[in-house]
Every structure is written in structure tokens, then in C-alpha cells.
Design a protein around this motif. Structure first.
Motif, PDB file in Angstrom:
ATOM      1  N   ASP A  74       0.738  -1.232  -0.175  1.00 24.48           N
ATOM      2  CA  ASP A  74       0.205  -0.073   0.158  1.00 24.48           C
ATOM      3  C   ASP A  74       1.032   1.403   0.013  1.00 24.48           C
ATOM      4  O   ASP A  74       1.759   1.568   0.765  1.00 24.48           O
TER       5      ASP A  74
ATOM      6  N   SER B 200       1.660   5.377  -0.614  1.00 22.20           N
ATOM      7  CA  SER B 200       1.024   6.747  -0.858  1.00 22.20           C
ATOM      8  C   SER B 200       2.128   7.686  -1.112  1.00 22.20           C
ATOM      9  O   SER B 200       3.318   7.676  -0.488  1.00 22.20           O
TER      10      SER B 200
ATOM     11  N   ALA C 241      -1.824  11.559   5.971  1.00 17.16           N
ATOM     12  CA  ALA C 241      -2.895  11.574   4.888  1.00 17.16           C
ATOM     13  C   ALA C 241      -2.666  10.263   4.037  1.00 17.16           C
ATOM     14  O   ALA C 241      -3.146   9.846   3.304  1.00 17.16           O
TER      15      ALA C 241
ATOM     16  N   THR D 180      -2.508   6.314   3.166  1.00 13.99           N
ATOM     17  CA  THR D 180      -3.741   5.319   3.233  1.00 13.99           C
ATOM     18  C   THR D 180      -3.323   4.144   3.585  1.00 13.99           C
ATOM     19  O   THR D 180      -1.955   3.808   3.605  1.00 13.99           O
TER      20      THR D 180
END
Length: 557
Positions: free
Chosen positions: A546, A548, A555, A557
């Protein structure tokens, strides 16, 4: 070109001997330099062998590397004798080696805590200090011999290289620091707690909640920070509680539950990451935690002050990239189940791991009805759940993924018998205690009491749950270390000096110039793929991330 350069301080620490060694640790040259000239010499050697530098061998990266970083010098590779000794001393894969069989010696003592902001790489050494009686060349040769004679030398070499690189990364992350906006942090605390109080008083919000708790419990003098006082007040209200933990409080049917849980949450924030923490740990826009590489028996990192591995979500918005920079945040999705699939060679489980969400892949395969069930079952397999939903779902998992479940079950049974288990690359669990081994022997003998047998079986099951998890969590830690080592190497080739600033078990944060974040993101993904190949070859397991690219850690994710 030397394969190793041994760095050895000369008492009283004003000069340093550098010994060039080949791959077998045979000496090919030596020289002596002044301690304050060492950074320039290290830089010269690194530049002269760019692309294939030697491994710098020293007793302890924690104490030796920070001064090089202060001088603006970074090394590509190292061999940390302290960390490698700890692994080899206890690894079952080289248990017959001279290093493992030798009586306790100076390398078995933990290294001294480094002096902050040391003025030189080798401060004056006390002749009675452990480092003064260690022979680093003899230790290196003993370590290389232990690896060469081990059952899996290739794996052990990878583990030692990854552990040593981890020590470099930890020192570099401390030196560079995690970008931290103190004004944002102060604003978060003020919004949640009220203005900063002085003189040890409670912030306004906490004091208001304390009053609500006192009113609900009809205890006007109650100090909610005192567990004995709080426990007494709860019992006076008729509750048979054994502790003041949030888990017990949540089960109560009383008006105190809401304000008390909120008080405990905010009180924890104040004590762990409040204004005092901000004053102590954040300076010049950076949080510089002290990481402890291999600080957990499984090989996971720990931290020595600052709580780097427990940053709560409430304060993560204070982690802000510098102007013109961004944060590339990545964590490995469901790392431990994927590692279990690769270790066991369970192809059906590997197929489920090809989904970005492994738990959903297990549910989609019809193993269990829902993603939630899949998560419970998988965590039960890894952590040894014996009751509840996890235990009820385990038979479904065992039928669908027999090789994966057999691997952890085998580790559990070995632990119950008092045996040692070992991770994929070669880190072994601590041995069973003498008391447990004696109890296990007595429990199988004639005349053993029923109560003693039951207690021994309980203790054995506890150890089995530990060894079951040890092999998976420890191997996941090895994968993460290889991931980070590969990423560190790739980042060095990207313009603008993007650099690692945070690591949490299966998550990394890179501080990157905004115009190279695409390159950094690709490096993060490629490094995860490389880590999988390094450990498991062509095993068909995908290590999904994951990822970002954000301005604020909150912020991600």
C-alpha cells in the motif's frame, strides 16, 4: 580490492588501524590513521571502489557510524560484529561452530551506549571497557568460519548482511531525522486537550473529563490517574472488576464508561506524545529516535526512548515533508501471511496472496465465508488462537492450506517439547528455560501429580504459541530488512538525495524531493520484489504494497 576493511581503534583512541582483508579474512595490508582523519580515509576508499566497495567491519555501528555521518561520510556496506555475533551465537544452523560452542566472552556482553554527539569516531577508550579486550579480527574470522560451516551458509550470509545494513539505516535515520512540524503538533494537542498548562496541572479537557468521572462514580476526591483509587471507586459502584484496563471498562453498563475511556485515551496522548515529549524529542524540525536493531528476539526493531514505533494516529499530521519535498509511505500488506505462504511452499495460499488483499483472496477462494473470517483464521494460525472464532475457523484453513498450517503447527509442537525453532534465514529462538525442561521431563515420569502435569502442559502450550509465531514474525522481519537494504541502495542512485526517515516493522517512509517521487515509488516497489527473490527465490508469492505520496503522514492510506 579488499573484501573487508577492519576498523580497530588504538588505545587511547587517537589513532585507528585499518586492516584490508580478502573474502577469507586473510590480511592483505594495514595502515594507521589519526582518528580525526578517518572520515576522509573512509571517503577515499568508498570513492576508489565505487560500485563494489568493501564491507567496513567494526565492533558496533551504533558507536562508530554516527561520527562518520556528522563528518558527511556514508558507507555502502558494513559488517557489525556485535549484531552478527548475537545471531551466530544462538543460531541452530551453526550450533557446532567454535563460536557457538565457546564459553561466554567479551563479545557476549552488550556494547556500551553511544555518547550523543561524540566529537570523534573513536573517543578515548577506557582500558577496562569491553571494547578494549575484544579482538575484532579474530571475531570476524570466527564469524566467517561459523557461517561457512553452517547448514545454510547462503541464508546466514544474507541475514548478517541485512542486519548490518539495518544498523547503518538506523544510524542514518537518526542522523537525518523524521520531518516534524512542532507548530502542528502543538495545535493538535491544544485542539484535543486545551491550552498547554504549566506547573504540572492537567489540561482543561482532561480536568473536565476527570470531573465527569468523579461525578459518575460519586467520588469527588478521586484521582483518575491512580489505578487503585479508580478500582476502588468502580467496586463501590457494584462492579466486580479486576483491573482498570479499557477492555474491562468497555464491558460495564454505567455512565462513567464514555468519559473514563476518553480520559484514558487523552491521558495516554499527553504522557506519551504531549508537550514534554515535543520539547525533548523534536529539535530543528526533526524527530530523531534511537532505534535498537534486533531489539526483539524475533529480529524486529525496538526503540530506546521517544516511542518511535508507537506514534499514535493523533499526532501523525505533525510529520510533514519539507517545502518542495514529499513523503513516500509504503507498507507491506498482510506481510506475515504472505511470508508463511512463501516459507511453506503452499501454492494454494500463494494464489490467494496474489490478491492485493490476501484476506479477501482467501474468502474469494471459498475457504471461509467472509474477509473478516479469513483474517481471524489466518491470525489464529500464526498466533495460535485456541478459543473463539479463530479456533473455530482453523479446520477450514488447514484443509485449504495444509502445508502452511503444518509449518506453524510443527513449530508449535517443537516449542512445546522445549526445542528451538529457526527463521528462514537462520535466527533461532531462545531455548526453553531449565525450569520448563525439568518440568517436561518430570511430567512424563511415574508419580507425576495431575496438577503439576496440567500446569506443565499449560506452560508448554504457551511456549508453543511463541515458537509458532517466532518463525513467521522473525522471517517477516528478515524480509523487511532486505526490503529496506535494497531500497537504501536504490535511493542512493536517485538525484536529490531521497532518504529513509522512518521504519515500522513492515512500513517505510522516504523523504523525497517532489520531482523524483515517481522514481522513489518505483524503487520502493522494486525493492519489495527483490526482497522476495532474495529470501524465497522464484516462489510464486507477491508482496503487495500500500503506497501513498503525501505531504503529511496522516494522509497516507
Amino acid at each position: 580490492m579488499p573484501a573487508y576493511v577492519l576498523v580497530a581503534p588504538d588505545a587511547p583512541g587517537r589513532t585507528v588501524t585499518l586492516v584490508d582483508l580478502d573474502e577469507h579474512a586473510a590480511e592483505t595490508g594495514r595502515r594507521t590513521v589519526a582518528a580525526d582523519a578517518l572520515p576522509a580515509e573512509v571517503r577515499r576508499v568508498e570513492d576508489a571502489h565505487a560500485g563494489a566497495p568493501p564491507r567496513w567491519v567494526w565492533d558496533d555501528t551504533r558507536t562508530r557510524y554516527p561520527a562518520l555521518l556528522t563528518a558527511g561520510v556514508r558507507v555502502e556496506r558494513s559488517h557489525d560484529l556485535r549484531l552478527c555475533h548475537a545471531i551466530l551465537r544462538h543460531s541452530a544452523t551453526c550450533a557446532a561452530s567454535h563460536l557457538a560452542q565457546a564459553p561466554p566472552g567479551p563479545w557476549d556482553a552488550d556494547a556500551p551506549v553511544p555518547v550523543p554527539h561524540a566529537p570523534s569516531l573513536f573517543d578515548a577508550l577506557d582500558d577496562d571497557a569491553p571494547a578494549a579486550v575484544r579482538d575484532p579480527l579474530a571475531e570476524l574470522r570466527a564469524q566467517l568460519g561459523a557461517v561457512a560451516g553452517s547448514r545454510h551458509p547462503g541464508r546466514l550470509r544474507l541475514l548478517l548482511a541485512a542486519e548490518s545494513t539495518g544498523a547503518l539505516v538506523a544510524a542514518e535515520m537518526h542522523h537525518d531525522g523524521l520531518p516534524w512540524d512542532a507548530a502542528v503538533h502543538d495545535r493538535i494537542l491544544t485542539d484535543l486537550l486545551g491550552p498547554r498548562p504549566w506547573g504540572g496541572a492537567r489540561p482543561q479537557r482532561l480536568e473536565a473529563l476527570a470531573d465527569e468521572v468523579r461525578t459518575a462514580l460519586v467520588a469527588p476526591a478521586l484521582n483518575p490517574d491512580s489505578p487503585p483509587d479508580l478500582l476502588r471507586a468502580l467496586r463501590l459502584q457494584g462492579f466486580d472488576v479486576q483491573s482498570t484496563s479499557k477492555w474491562e471498562i468497555r464491558g460495564l453498563d454505567h455512565a462513567v464508561v464514555g468519559p473514563l475511556l476518553e480520559y484514558k485515551k487523552l491521558s495516554r496522548l499527553l504522557s506519551a506524545n504531549g508537550w514534554a515529549w515535543l520539547d525533548q524529542w523534536v529539535h530543528d524540525g526533526r524527530f530523531r529516535p534511537d532505534y535498537v536493531v534486533g531489539g526483539v528476539v524475533t529480529g524486529r526493531w525496538a526503540s530506546d526512548g521517544g516511542g518511535a514505533l508507537q506514534l499514535p494516529a493523533q499526532v501523525r499530521d505533525a510529520v510533514r515533508a519539507d517545502p518542495g519535498w514529499r513523503l513516500v509511505v509504503a507498507d507491506a500488506a498482510q506481510l506475515e501471511p504472505r511470508v508463511l505462504a512463501a516459507m511453506s511452499g503452499d501454492r494454494d495460499m500463494a494464489a490467494a496472496a496474489r490478491h492485493a488483499d490476501l484476506y479477501q483472496g482467501v474468502a474469494d477462494a471459498g475457504v471461509v465465508p467472509t474477509r473478516k473470517d479469513a483474517k481471524y483464521a489466518m491470525l489464529g494460525a500464526i498466533y495460535g488462537a485456541t478459543t473463539g472464532a479463530s479456533a473455530q475457523l482453523m479446520p477450514h484453513l488447514a484443509r485449504a492450506f495444509p502445508r502452511a498450517v503444518a509449518l506453524v503447527e510443527g513449530a508449535a509442537r517443537a516449542g512445546e517439547r522445549g526445542e528451538v525453532v529457526t527463521t528462514w534465514l537462520g535466527r533461532s529462538s531462545p531455548p526453553a528455560s531449565d525450569a520448563l525442561r525439568s518440568a517436561l521431563t518430570a511430567a512424563t515420569g511415574e508419580g507425576a501429580g495431575a496438577d503439576d502435569v496440567r500446569e506443565t502442559r499449560r506452560r508448554a502450550r504457551d511456549r508453543g504459541r511463541f515458537t509458532r509465531n517466532f518463525i513467521v514474525q522473525g522471517t517477516a522481519a528478515e524480509w523487511a530488512m532486505c526490503w529496506m537494504a535494497s531500497l537504501r541502495r536504490r535511493l542512493r542512485g536517485i538525484d536529490g538525495r531521497p532518504h529513509l526517515v522512518f521504519f515500522l516493522h513492515d512500513e517505510v517512509v522516504v523523504h523525497s524531493p517532489a520531482d523524483v517521487t515517481d522514481e522513489v515509488a518505483a524503487a520502493v516497489r522494486d525493492s519489495a520484489d527483490e526482497a522476495g527473490r532474495l529470501l524465497f527465490g522464484d516462489a510464486p508469492v507477491e508482496f503487495a504494497l500500500d503506497l501513498s505520496v503525501v505531504d503529511s503522514y496522516a494522509a497516507a492510506t
